[in-house]
Design a protein around this motif. Sequence first.
Motif, mmCIF file in Angstrom:
data_model
loop_
_atom_site.group_PDB
_atom_site.id
_atom_site.type_symbol
_atom_site.label_atom_id
_atom_site.label_comp_id
_atom_site.label_asym_id
_atom_site.label_seq_id
_atom_site.Cartn_x
_atom_site.Cartn_y
_atom_site.Cartn_z
ATOM 1 N N GLU A 67 80.845 -34.896 -9.863
ATOM 2 C CA GLU A 67 81.688 -35.159 -11.047
ATOM 3 C C GLU A 67 82.984 -34.331 -11.030
ATOM 4 N N TRP A 69 86.842 -33.274 -11.536
ATOM 5 C CA TRP A 69 87.735 -33.555 -12.667
ATOM 6 C C TRP A 69 89.129 -33.017 -12.407
ATOM 7 N N LEU A 95 88.070 -43.972 -7.093
ATOM 8 C CA LEU A 95 88.388 -43.816 -8.518
ATOM 9 C C LEU A 95 87.544 -44.748 -9.403
ATOM 10 N N SER A 98 85.704 -44.008 -13.085
ATOM 11 C CA SER A 98 86.097 -42.722 -13.679
ATOM 12 C C SER A 98 86.542 -42.958 -15.114
ATOM 13 N N GLU A 99 86.748 -41.859 -15.851
ATOM 14 C CA GLU A 99 87.154 -42.031 -17.244
ATOM 15 C C GLU A 99 88.264 -41.067 -17.610
ATOM 16 N N ILE A 143 90.567 -36.341 -16.659
ATOM 17 C CA ILE A 143 90.129 -37.491 -15.853
ATOM 18 C C ILE A 143 88.990 -37.019 -14.963
ATOM 19 N N SER A 144 87.890 -37.778 -14.949
ATOM 20 C CA SER A 144 86.711 -37.339 -14.196
ATOM 21 C C SER A 144 85.964 -38.534 -13.615
ATOM 22 N N ILE A 145 85.370 -38.329 -12.468
ATOM 23 C CA ILE A 145 84.510 -39.353 -11.860
ATOM 24 C C ILE A 145 83.072 -39.006 -12.246
ATOM 25 N N LEU A 146 82.364 -39.975 -12.825
ATOM 26 C CA LEU A 146 81.048 -39.692 -13.413
ATOM 27 C C LEU A 146 79.904 -39.971 -12.446
ATOM 28 N N GLU A 150 82.050 -36.941 -5.262
ATOM 29 C CA GLU A 150 83.211 -37.753 -4.875
ATOM 30 C C GLU A 150 84.430 -36.848 -4.698
ATOM 31 N N LEU A 152 88.243 -36.559 -5.911
ATOM 32 C CA LEU A 152 89.132 -37.119 -6.939
ATOM 33 C C LEU A 152 90.564 -36.892 -6.492
#
Length: 309
Positions: A67, A69, A95, A98-99, A143-146, A150, A152
Amino acid sequence: MMKLSVFLLMLLMETCSASTYQENLAIQGKATQSSLYWTADADKAIDGSRVPTWVGGSCSHTANDLEPWWRLALPKTHKVFSVKITNRNEVPGRLNGSEIRIGDSLVNNGADNPRFAVITSIPAGETVDFQVPNGMDGRYVYISILGRKEYLSLCEVEVYGYPPTEENLALQGKATQSSLYGAADANKAIDGSRAPVWADGSCSHTANELDPWWRLALPKTHKVFSVKITNRNEVPDRLNGAEIRIGDSLVNNGADNPRFAVITSIPAGETAEFEVADGMDGRYVYIGIPERHEWLTLCEVEVFGSALD
Ligand SMILES: *[C@@H]1O[C@H](CO)[C@@H](O)[C@H](O)[C@H]1NC(C)=O
């Protein structure tokens, strides 16, 4: 000819108000991220360049974190309505899912802020605009990949929004009204005092007339989000059905400007807030009681918004 010039004026006003929010706020900020890969630090995503290729040296990049960020800190809280993200050219799928979160909290590095958007996917090397039309207040863009390990990598993050709305703009203005009762001139409604009792001498007051009005002129056009009105203590019903109009026109003393709100009623001596989430552009705040004989009395009018530059 007349119609054409009015049309051109409206077109000009449209263009001006649209262009004033086209400034990328991210450039004013500072970025950080969960870890660093090579020299691709977080600020590479706010370097003003959308170059999407890794060799272009303009993309941020974390290590392969669980995760990962990235976070931008703006100089102060803004009402953010658009975030544009430019994706890497070579590995666009990283990407996916992500959120984007926006708010004023640094708890959990910013992950506890409300969600602005989910990035399902962005095509290779492209820029996608994520929008929340009414905006979201925040100083931090996270911004983060859940849910997975990964890398980023962000080639550009652009942020568009309005500055915060905390200062009562009315205090900078000058007021006028349709007529005068006693010594209760229009500026008593912008004297910085909400005192709602007539004897305190802090309320404006017109004569009893058809369609009485009060008008504030700000030093320049603002995007107004909120108007707070404090009603008289003794005769609260007089304000029932009054309307607030905001715009740049003085035609009809300002009554031709677009309507911001209708005051159904405000309890005796109380302050009510009227809001338009997207704001309305104008230099003049007009308050009028339409279609009846009445006294118009206002104990305080406060205006909140942002300058257009
Ligand atoms: C990311 O999403 C795109 C579009 O849905 C898809 O084509 C691609 O395979 C996805 N990549 C990964 C790594 O999940």
